[in-house]
Every structure is written in structure tokens, then in C-alpha cells.
Write a protein that holds these residues in place. Structure first.
Motif, PDB file in Angstrom:
ATOM      1  N   MET A   1       0.729  -1.238  -0.144  1.00 43.30           N
ATOM      2  CA  MET A   1       0.014   0.052   0.068  1.00 43.30           C
ATOM      3  C   MET A   1       1.126   1.343  -0.091  1.00 43.30           C
ATOM      4  SD  MET A   1      -3.015   0.613   2.797  1.00 43.30           S
ATOM      5  CE  MET A   1      -1.823  -0.438   3.874  1.00 43.30           C
ATOM      6  N   PHE A   2       1.715   1.558   1.210  1.00 36.89           N
ATOM      7  CA  PHE A   2       2.637   2.503   1.032  1.00 36.89           C
ATOM      8  C   PHE A   2       3.922   2.132   0.396  1.00 36.89           C
ATOM      9  CE2 PHE A   2      -0.197   3.170   4.701  1.00 36.89           C
ATOM     10  CZ  PHE A   2      -0.716   4.344   4.476  1.00 36.89           C
ATOM     11  N   GLY A  33      -6.236  10.539   8.132  1.00 34.32           N
ATOM     12  CA  GLY A  33      -5.900   9.489   8.719  1.00 34.32           C
ATOM     13  C   GLY A  33      -4.673   8.851   8.126  1.00 34.32           C
ATOM     14  N   ALA A  36      -1.353   8.553  10.486  1.00 35.66           N
ATOM     15  CA  ALA A  36      -1.671   7.405  11.524  1.00 35.66           C
ATOM     16  C   ALA A  36      -1.613   6.008  10.732  1.00 35.66           C
ATOM     17  CB  ALA A  36      -3.064   7.658  12.190  1.00 35.66           C
ATOM     18  N   GLY A  37      -2.249   5.929   9.581  1.00 37.41           N
ATOM     19  CA  GLY A  37      -2.321   4.608   8.917  1.00 37.41           C
ATOM     20  C   GLY A  37      -1.045   4.087   8.429  1.00 37.41           C
ATOM     21  N   THR A  40       0.993   3.164  11.682  1.00 30.47           N
ATOM     22  CA  THR A  40       0.723   1.933  12.436  1.00 30.47           C
ATOM     23  C   THR A  40       0.620   0.697  11.463  1.00 30.47           C
ATOM     24  OG1 THR A  40      -1.793   2.433  11.669  1.00 30.47           O
ATOM     25  CG2 THR A  40      -1.192   2.836  14.079  1.00 30.47           C
ATOM     26  N   GLU A  41       1.043   0.879  10.289  1.00 31.89           N
ATOM     27  CA  GLU A  41       1.545  -0.207   9.212  1.00 31.89           C
ATOM     28  C   GLU A  41       2.878  -1.048   9.735  1.00 31.89           C
ATOM     29  OE1 GLU A  41      -0.283  -0.921   6.747  1.00 31.89           O
ATOM     30  OE2 GLU A  41       0.982  -2.335   5.484  1.00 31.89           O
ATOM     31  N   SER A 144      -3.690  12.646  -4.534  1.00 35.48           N
ATOM     32  CA  SER A 144      -2.935  11.409  -4.025  1.00 35.48           C
ATOM     33  C   SER A 144      -1.600  11.887  -3.521  1.00 35.48           C
ATOM     34  CB  SER A 144      -3.085  10.158  -5.010  1.00 35.48           C
ATOM     35  OG  SER A 144      -2.556   9.209  -4.293  1.00 35.48           O
ATOM     36  N   LEU A 148       0.111  12.452  -0.239  1.00 35.85           N
ATOM     37  CA  LEU A 148       1.390  11.528   0.380  1.00 35.85           C
ATOM     38  C   LEU A 148       2.763  12.284   0.559  1.00 35.85           C
ATOM     39  CD1 LEU A 148       1.302   8.505  -1.933  1.00 35.85           C
ATOM     40  CD2 LEU A 148       1.236   8.501   0.455  1.00 35.85           C
TER      41      LEU A 148
ATOM     42  N   MET B   1      -1.801   4.320  -4.135  1.00 34.76           N
ATOM     43  CA  MET B   1      -1.401   4.018  -2.848  1.00 34.76           C
ATOM     44  C   MET B   1      -2.410   2.829  -2.488  1.00 34.76           C
ATOM     45  SD  MET B   1      -1.678   6.363   0.537  1.00 34.76           S
ATOM     46  CE  MET B   1      -2.569   7.456  -0.470  1.00 34.76           C
ATOM     47  N   PHE B   2      -3.921   3.184  -2.572  1.00 37.29           N
ATOM     48  CA  PHE B   2      -4.714   2.064  -2.489  1.00 37.29           C
ATOM     49  C   PHE B   2      -5.022   1.511  -3.982  1.00 37.29           C
ATOM     50  CE2 PHE B   2      -5.832   5.105   0.923  1.00 37.29           C
ATOM     51  CZ  PHE B   2      -5.750   4.064   2.167  1.00 37.29           C
ATOM     52  N   THR B  31      -6.538  -0.931  12.066  1.00 34.25           N
ATOM     53  CA  THR B  31      -6.498  -0.248  10.712  1.00 34.25           C
ATOM     54  C   THR B  31      -5.693   1.073  11.035  1.00 34.25           C
ATOM     55  OG1 THR B  31      -8.793   0.237  11.010  1.00 34.25           O
ATOM     56  CG2 THR B  31      -8.233  -1.658   9.647  1.00 34.25           C
ATOM     57  N   GLY B  32      -5.743   1.623  11.933  1.00 37.07           N
ATOM     58  CA  GLY B  32      -4.868   2.844  12.239  1.00 37.07           C
ATOM     59  C   GLY B  32      -5.315   4.064  11.551  1.00 37.07           C
ATOM     60  N   LEU B  34      -6.905   3.781   8.343  1.00 34.85           N
ATOM     61  CA  LEU B  34      -6.620   3.534   7.033  1.00 34.85           C
ATOM     62  C   LEU B  34      -8.199   3.664   6.311  1.00 34.85           C
ATOM     63  CD1 LEU B  34      -4.320   0.553   6.427  1.00 34.85           C
ATOM     64  CD2 LEU B  34      -3.802   2.857   6.047  1.00 34.85           C
ATOM     65  N   GLY B 107      -0.972  -8.397  13.784  1.00 34.16           N
ATOM     66  CA  GLY B 107       0.245  -9.121  13.911  1.00 34.16           C
ATOM     67  C   GLY B 107       1.488  -8.379  13.447  1.00 34.16           C
ATOM     68  N   PRO B 108       2.663  -9.037  13.315  1.00 35.95           N
ATOM     69  CA  PRO B 108       2.695 -10.348  13.289  1.00 35.95           C
ATOM     70  C   PRO B 108       2.827 -10.925  14.749  1.00 35.95           C
ATOM     71  CG  PRO B 108       4.885  -9.428  12.834  1.00 35.95           C
ATOM     72  CD  PRO B 108       4.046  -8.285  12.797  1.00 35.95           C
ATOM     73  N   ARG B 143       0.422  -8.708   8.169  1.00 36.28           N
ATOM     74  CA  ARG B 143      -0.113  -7.211   8.773  1.00 36.28           C
ATOM     75  C   ARG B 143      -0.786  -6.377   7.938  1.00 36.28           C
ATOM     76  NH1 ARG B 143       0.795  -4.769  13.425  1.00 36.28           N
ATOM     77  NH2 ARG B 143       0.721  -2.463  13.448  1.00 36.28           N
ATOM     78  N   SER B 144      -0.077  -6.234   6.838  1.00 38.95           N
ATOM     79  CA  SER B 144      -0.939  -5.086   5.968  1.00 38.95           C
ATOM     80  C   SER B 144      -2.015  -5.712   5.242  1.00 38.95           C
ATOM     81  CB  SER B 144       0.283  -5.031   4.657  1.00 38.95           C
ATOM     82  OG  SER B 144      -0.144  -3.949   3.818  1.00 38.95           O
ATOM     83  N   ARG B 147      -5.027  -5.757   7.527  1.00 44.67           N
ATOM     84  CA  ARG B 147      -5.654  -4.557   7.724  1.00 44.67           C
ATOM     85  C   ARG B 147      -6.315  -3.957   6.410  1.00 44.67           C
ATOM     86  NH1 ARG B 147      -2.424  -0.128  10.712  1.00 44.67           N
ATOM     87  NH2 ARG B 147      -1.830   0.692   8.731  1.00 44.67           N
ATOM     88  N   LEU B 148      -5.767  -4.436   5.351  1.00 41.64           N
ATOM     89  CA  LEU B 148      -6.652  -3.930   4.137  1.00 41.64           C
ATOM     90  C   LEU B 148      -7.884  -4.957   4.077  1.00 41.64           C
ATOM     91  CD1 LEU B 148      -3.758  -3.252   1.261  1.00 41.64           C
ATOM     92  CD2 LEU B 148      -5.330  -1.716   2.221  1.00 41.64           C
TER      93      LEU B 148
END
Lengths: 169, 169
Positions: A1-2, A33, A36-37, A40-41, A144, A148, B1-2, B31-32, B34, B107-108, B143-144, B147-148
């Protein structure tokens, strides 16, 4: 994603904050967000990221962060004064030691000659330190990219705030 | 990104909420930010996305959303009870008509036999409607991905909440 570069910078910033035992709060308008997103990744970010406020509406800025309504009336939500009030509000209404805020015009609509698309105000506040401000105009950037680049600018800002705020050393 | 598919779903959900004149709040733990970050990637989302709470710490869940400390003590932050309290808290402490919450173990680390990595609780609350809950265990997901997938599950959940909540019709 990032992308990997941004994740790496986030990881480094978290490590720096962790070494100093500092907790972070975010107050995001145009980035919605994503700061933070991103943070927290990174696994283990929960010991640094205390909370985040996504204050997309003016009502949210006022009620969650106690941004004075007069600041928004006088200067607009995209302004140095609003960014500063957002960062200070996030610091005050959290258990964080340092808070970063972002408010800007990500576009494609909403721009004006005085406040063009790409204009972003950031502020960083820290316990016992000064509240600082940075202003950017991100050109040739779509929605976007504006968002970013704002995220990346926020990471840089937090890092330099750590350098200048002796009380956080 | 997304990715394009997720952006398309976000766009459709925003259009649906907009048509009904509804505002949305988010309460995100694993999801922090996202979900809010995805929705605000769409231009014009500001008329739907009212605010978001990134409640990464338990203190944030308690102070921003008024999740009872007893809920966290008894059931843990990753639980149906906490997810429900988060969604209801976000609805109450915003000007939104509908609120979605997510709490899980991305996770992890942090997993246990009872609460494995990939366990995610979501809840959706709406004005005058019931608060609903969904539980997922996302397997073979890093983890990613956890979240997604949680973000995508949240979009689905909001959409179906709109279908069942007659007061929002």
C-alpha cells in the motif's frame, strides 16, 4: 500500500520516538488518517502512536481539538492559525508528548488564488516546547500526491521537532 | 496507494451515503486510520466523512469513545464488546449518522490461541438503528493484508447496515 521508502522513514521515526520514550498524536484534515495509517503499518507502533484525530469537518476540529471557531472564521480551516491550534489541541487532548497536524487543499476542487490546490499547513507541538509551523505548496501534484507528500512532510517535521525541543531530548 | 478496486468500492459507498444525506464516523484500532484515509482519498468525501478516531491505545478508546474500562478489562480490546462500544461511542461523540469500528490483531505479534493473529472484530452503529457486529479471522495474511481486508470488510459492513437500518432509509 505505502511504498518502501515511506515505510522505511516511518520505521526510523518510530524507532527514534521509542528510544526517547515519546508518544505521538496526529491531527489530520486533508491527509484524512494516512499519517496514522502509515505509522501503524509498522509492527510494534502501538508503543509510540497514542491516538489520532481525523478532523475532516470544521465541527470535528472545534469539538475534538478545541480549535476556536473564531480561528476558522477569521483565517479559514486551511491556515497557519488552524494548523497550530490543531497540533496544540491534539497534544492537550491526548497522552502524547508530541503532536503533528495537517490541514490543506488536496484538490482537485476547493482552490482559490489565495489558497491554491496543493497548499498545506503543518504544525508540530510538543510538551514543554514551542509549537512550530511549516507551509507548503505542492505543485504538479494530484490529490493522492498532495496527500502523500503531506504525510512525508509530517514525518520530517516530527523528526526536526525532536531535534529542537530540548525538553524532549 | 490504495488499489483501484478498493478505491472504486469507497467511491460507491460515498455516493450511497451522499444520496441518503448521511454522515459517517470511523473508530479504528488495528486499521490505524486507513478506513478514513481510503474514503478521504476520494474527492468530495468531506460531505460524508464527518470525523475519525484512531484509538490505538486503550486510554484513547476510553477517553475519546467512552469505552468502559471494564469492557477492556473483562473482554480485552480485541473483542465484540469493545468493537460495539467503539462504534456506539463514535456515533455518540460525532455528528455522524452511522459509525463503523475495527479492533483486531494485525500481527505479526500479539496473537494467542484464543485470539490469533488475523482476528478482527467490526461493529456498525447507526442513529435509531441496531448496533451490529461481525467477526473475522483473516488467515494466511500478513499485517498489511489483515489491515486491508479489515478496511474492505468495513466498507461492506457500512453498506449492509444501510440496508437493514430502516431509520436511515
Amino acid at each position: 500500500m505505502f511504498d518502501a521508502a515511506l515505510l522505511h522513514r516511518a520505521e526510523q521515526l518510530l524507532a527514534l520516538l521509542r528510544r526517547r520514550g515519546l508518544k505521538l498524536a496526529t491531527a489530520e484534515s486533508c491527509t484524512g488518517g494516512l499519517i496514522a495509517g502509515l505509522l501503524t503499518e509498522i509492527a510494534g507502533s502501538s508503543d509510540v502512536v497514542e491516538r489520532g484525530f481525523v478532523v475532516y469537518s470544521n465541527e470535528a476540529k472545534i469539538s475534538l481539538l478545541r480549535v476556536p471557531a473564531s480561528v476558522i472564521e477569521l483565517h479559514g480551516a486551511v491556515s497557519e492559525a488552524c494548523a497550530r491550534a490543531m497540533a496544540e489541541g491534539a497534544l492537550k487532548h491526548s497522552n502524547a508528548d508530541i503532536a503533528v497536524s495537517v490541514t490543506g487543499i488536496a484538490g482537485p476542487g476547493g482552490g482559490s488564488p489565495e489558497k491554491p490546490v496543493g497548499l498545506v499547513h503543518l504544525s508540530c507541538a510538543s510538551t514543554g516546547g514551542e509549537t512550530n509551523h511549516r507551509r507548503f505548496i505542492f505543485v504538479k501534484a494530484d490529490r493522492s500526491e498532495v496527500r502523500l507528500r503531506s504525510v512525508a512532510a509530517a514525518l520530517d517535521f516530527i523528526e526536526s521537532q525532536l531535534g529542537t525541543a530540548s525538553r524532549l531530548a
